[in-house]
Design an enzyme around this catalytic site. Structure first.
Site, PDB file in Angstrom:
ATOM      1  N   GLY A 155      -0.010  -5.314   0.649  1.00 30.54           N
ATOM      2  CA  GLY A 155      -1.079  -5.296  -0.330  1.00 30.54           C
ATOM      3  C   GLY A 155      -0.669  -5.925  -1.649  1.00 30.54           C
ATOM      4  O   GLY A 155      -1.517  -6.446  -2.389  1.00 30.54           O
ATOM      5  N   GLU A 190      -1.297  -9.500  -1.156  1.00 30.52           N
ATOM      6  CA  GLU A 190      -2.747  -9.677  -1.101  1.00 30.52           C
ATOM      7  C   GLU A 190      -3.354  -9.623  -2.505  1.00 30.52           C
ATOM      8  O   GLU A 190      -4.284 -10.377  -2.827  1.00 30.52           O
ATOM      9  CB  GLU A 190      -3.372  -8.611  -0.204  1.00 30.52           C
ATOM     10  CG  GLU A 190      -3.034  -8.806   1.276  1.00 30.52           C
ATOM     11  CD  GLU A 190      -3.669  -7.763   2.161  1.00 30.52           C
ATOM     12  OE1 GLU A 190      -4.552  -8.110   2.951  1.00 30.52           O
ATOM     13  OE2 GLU A 190      -3.267  -6.585   2.057  1.00 30.52           O
ATOM     14  N   ALA A 241       0.822  -1.208   0.000  1.00 30.28           N
ATOM     15  CA  ALA A 241       0.000   0.000   0.000  1.00 30.28           C
ATOM     16  C   ALA A 241       0.858   1.260   0.000  1.00 30.28           C
ATOM     17  O   ALA A 241       2.018   1.247   0.414  1.00 30.28           O
ATOM     18  CB  ALA A 241      -0.920   0.000   1.212  1.00 30.28           C
ATOM     19  N   GLU A 278       2.531  -5.844   7.514  1.00 30.03           N
ATOM     20  CA  GLU A 278       1.712  -4.749   8.056  1.00 30.03           C
ATOM     21  C   GLU A 278       1.821  -4.598   9.563  1.00 30.03           C
ATOM     22  O   GLU A 278       1.677  -3.492  10.101  1.00 30.03           O
ATOM     23  CB  GLU A 278       0.247  -4.971   7.666  1.00 30.03           C
ATOM     24  CG  GLU A 278      -0.074  -4.658   6.221  1.00 30.03           C
ATOM     25  CD  GLU A 278       0.149  -5.851   5.301  1.00 30.03           C
ATOM     26  OE1 GLU A 278      -0.301  -5.806   4.141  1.00 30.03           O
ATOM     27  OE2 GLU A 278       0.775  -6.847   5.727  1.00 30.03           O
TER      28      GLU A 278
END
Length: 692
Positions: A105, A108, A66, A128
């Site tokens: 992310g 993910e 992210a 994270e």
């Protein structure tokens, strides 16, 4: 710039559509990249000739995760979970072709694809937790379905990078090139779509044995010392096991939102950016390139010298260790090899790596062996006379342009530089013990230190995996100068009536791995005793312990008595404290935990303010970096200066005035910077966009 938008390019390779992500430097999943992915998927949907899709990044990064500068703000649509949902529901196979890193992310996103391939050497992970949050785009729900819940739990709570070769269950094939990834995608055409959300075979064991995850989580949470995000990660992974997929996804998202708005996450995001800021030196010429380090030399084979040398060998850099006497050299090299053998026994190193690392060492008593070293670091006895002797020799032997560094923890780097005819090449490189483990490197900039020397020291820090911070010259620099203030209060608290175990309990409850007395016992109380003797200063209780032969763990007695490494309170220490109280005419009193807490930490923060006033540290966040990485300050509070801002500087200044008045100790008065900021209602640093 791609044909979809600035970050995304859609290409066609026969019957395979290739979506290329290129958002330098690491393909952070900001809204431009997210929006481009959505547009690209819609464009592919309209292409019946595209029978499969390959999603690929750059050789450096599939995606680093992210864009954390968006955290704490209203994010622009589409959000990452929405992008993943579109990919997962797509009617043709979507293959994530990972290379470089696929983190947070980014991983993910790959987990939302139907298949995953990866280039050799790629690193995967969900880090994270290190930002005080958890994977918020399905990572806690999909990873357990591929790796199994226990393995996934450990990976998510640790937040470490996983080499692709060890990422069991995550990758369907190894594909070194784009062409291989496209060929793999072609082989998937016509096969049933393999959605991770539909797989639950690896969840069955945990469903049948509810205590399995509890058992795996217990040691992880113990190491987390009360941090919020590891506990939330455990809760989310348990949701993957016990709830239907969509309910688990909803739980994950709720936990993510709670964490991202927490003080703890703001502090950890502050720490993330602070580490990057700490390497920026004001005035450093733009584009200055550090000369490469192909060979290092270390003077001294003791605990510090051996540990520093290991840092270079661990990074694949040949290193020479020089000692005065052969027996000291042999002893030091024996410790180095023993450390590597211990790493093998713990599973953190392969047996074959020991010989490879040891082959990078040259051990000698011949000083001429340093003549071709690019950097020479001395790690010898901490007196100026010894430093004078060493640096005079280095000046005569080291090649022109070599970086000459001192590992001194307190001494004047400018004076050390004056022992040479090349002060521009001299600076401090203060490692922390054990040097091969501790992350911090305090780079001490002398008055004459050149930008080229600073650039090289910073490059060395990166190469050997350290977190570096540049500081100025003063007694103790930043870390130890602040630590001295805590040590003075630790001594005073014992004289006034507190006990070592009480003070240590307050400090460890805050989140430090050890309290000041347990830490002193581990380091050896005789070290500080010798320094005080050299300076003509005293610490009545600490000195009395040393005079009684209580040096800490090495003598099985210090502030505590020891059975092996296990400490326990000792009535003899209480007797020694009482004796010093009588000698000094002190009437002991009961001291509460709140006072202990304030006197342990507020004088340190005050000294940090003085350090900023004097320009010894460039930024408040540099002080935070030093204390979090070198002294165990709990990262969940963001370091001493960030923590002070969250408490409020007026409260801290007022309490310091209270203790200065009550104890008659003017050294506790608030620094001018602290008092001025308190009067303005300001903090040491304004909140950044990312930490807001």
């Amino acid at each position: 710039m791609g044909n979809i938008n600035a970050a995304v390019d859609l290409q066609q390779d026969g019957d395979v559509a290739v979506i290329v992500m290129d958002n330098p430097p690491v393909n952070a999943l900001g809204y431009v990249l997210r929006g481009g992915l959505m547009q690209a998927m819609e464009a592919v949907r309209a292409k019946p000739e595209a029978k499969a899709v390959v999603l690929i990044g750059t050789p450096r990064a599939f995606s680093g995760g992210a864009d954390i500068t968006e955290f704490g703000t209203i994010q622009k649509q589409p959000l990452l979970p929405e992008v993943i949902a579109v990919i997962e529901a797509f009617d043709r196979p979507v293959i994530a072709a990972m290379s470089g890193v696929a983190l947070g992310g980014g991983l993910e996103l790959a987990l939302g694809c139907h298949y995953r391939v990866a280039a050799p050497g790629s690193k995967l992970g969900l880090p994270e937790v290190k930002l005080g949050i958890l994977p918020g785009a399905g990572g806690t729900q999909r990873l357990p379905r591929l790796m199994g819940p226990v393995a996934a739990l450990k990976a998510i709570v640790a937040g470490t990078h996983i080499p692709v070769e060890k990422a069991e269950g995550l990758v369907d094939a190894m594909c070194a090139t784009r062409e291989e990834a496209v060929a793999f995608a072609r082989s998937c055409i016509g096969k049933p779509l393999a959605r991770v959300r539909d797989r639950d075979e690896k969840l069955q064991e945990a469903r049948a044995n509810p205590g399995l995850l509890d058992e795996a989580a217990a040691p992880l949470l113990k190491r987390a010392r009360g941090q919020l995000s590891p506990a939330a990660c455990v809760q989310a992974v348990m949701g993957a096991v016990n709830l239907p997929f969509d309910e688990g996804l909803a739980l994950e998202r709720k936990l993510f939102r709670d964490l991202v708005n927490s003080k703890e996450s703001r502090a950890q995001r502050h720490a993330f950016f602070a580490e990057r800021e700490a390497t920026k030196v004001p005035g450093m010429p733009a584009g200055l390139k550090a000369a490469p380090v192909k060979k290092a030399a270390i003077i001294g084979a003791g605990t510090m010298g051996g540990g520093i040398a290991m840092c270079f060998a661990n990074a694949g850099i040949p290193v020479t260790i020089v000692e005065l006497k052969q027996d000291a050299l042999d002893r030091g090299m024996g410790v180095v090899e023993k450390n590597y053998r211990t790493a093998v026994s713990r599973g953190s190193m392969q047996e074959g790596d020991v010989a490879k690392r040891m082959a990078l060492f040259t051990a000698t008593t011949d000083w001429s062996a340093i003549a071709d070293a690019d950097v020479v670091i001395e790690a010898v006895f901490e007196t100026m006379e010894v430093k004078r002797e060493v640096f005079t020799k280095l000046d005569a032997i080291a090649k022109p342009g070599a970086l000459l560094a001192s590992n001194t923890s307190t001494l004047d780097v400018d004076q050390i530089a004056s022992f040479t005819k090349r002060p521009q090449d001299v600076l401090g490189m203060h490692f922390f013990s054990p040097a091969n483990v501790m992350k911090l490197l305090e780079i001490v900039r002398g008055k004459a230190s050149s930008y080229e020397s600073l650039a090289r020291a910073l490059a060395i820090g990166r190469a050997i995996g350290k977190v570096s911070a540049v500081v100025g010259v003063c007694d103790g620099f930043v870390g130890n100068r602040m630590l001295h203030k805590r040590s003075a209060q630790a001594e005073a608290l014992l004289l006034e009536g507190a006990l070592p175990q009480q003070v240590d309990a307050v400090v460890t409850k805050f989140g430090f791995p050890m309290g000041p007395y347990a830490m002193g016992d581990l380091a050896g109380l005789d070290v500080g005793w010798r320094i005080r003797q050299g300076r003509g200063t005293t610490a009545p209780i600490a000195d009395a312990l040393c005079e009684a032969g209580r040096y800490g763990q090495k003598t099985n007695a210090g502030y505590y008595k020891y059975d092996g490494r296990t400490p326990s309170p000792d009535p003899e220490v209480q007797r020694i404290i009482a004796e010093q109280q009588r000698k000094l005419g002190v009437n002991p009193r009961t001291i509460g935990d709140d006072e202990i807490f304030e006197r342990m930490f507020y004088p340190m923060i005050n000294e940090g303010a003085r350090i900023l006033e004097e320009g010894i540290a460039t930024r408040p966040s540099d002080i935070d970096v030093i204390w979090m990485n070198g002294y165990g300050w709990p990262i969940r509070t963001g370091g001493p200066m960030h923590y002070a801002d969250t408490v409020g500087l007026k409260h801290i200044a007022d309490r310091l005035d209270f203790y200065a008045d009550r104890n008659g100790d003017e050294t506790l008065r608030p620094a001018k910077l602290l008092r001025d900021l308190a009067n303005q209602g300001a903090g040491f640093a304004p909140p950044t966009k990312a930490a807001a």
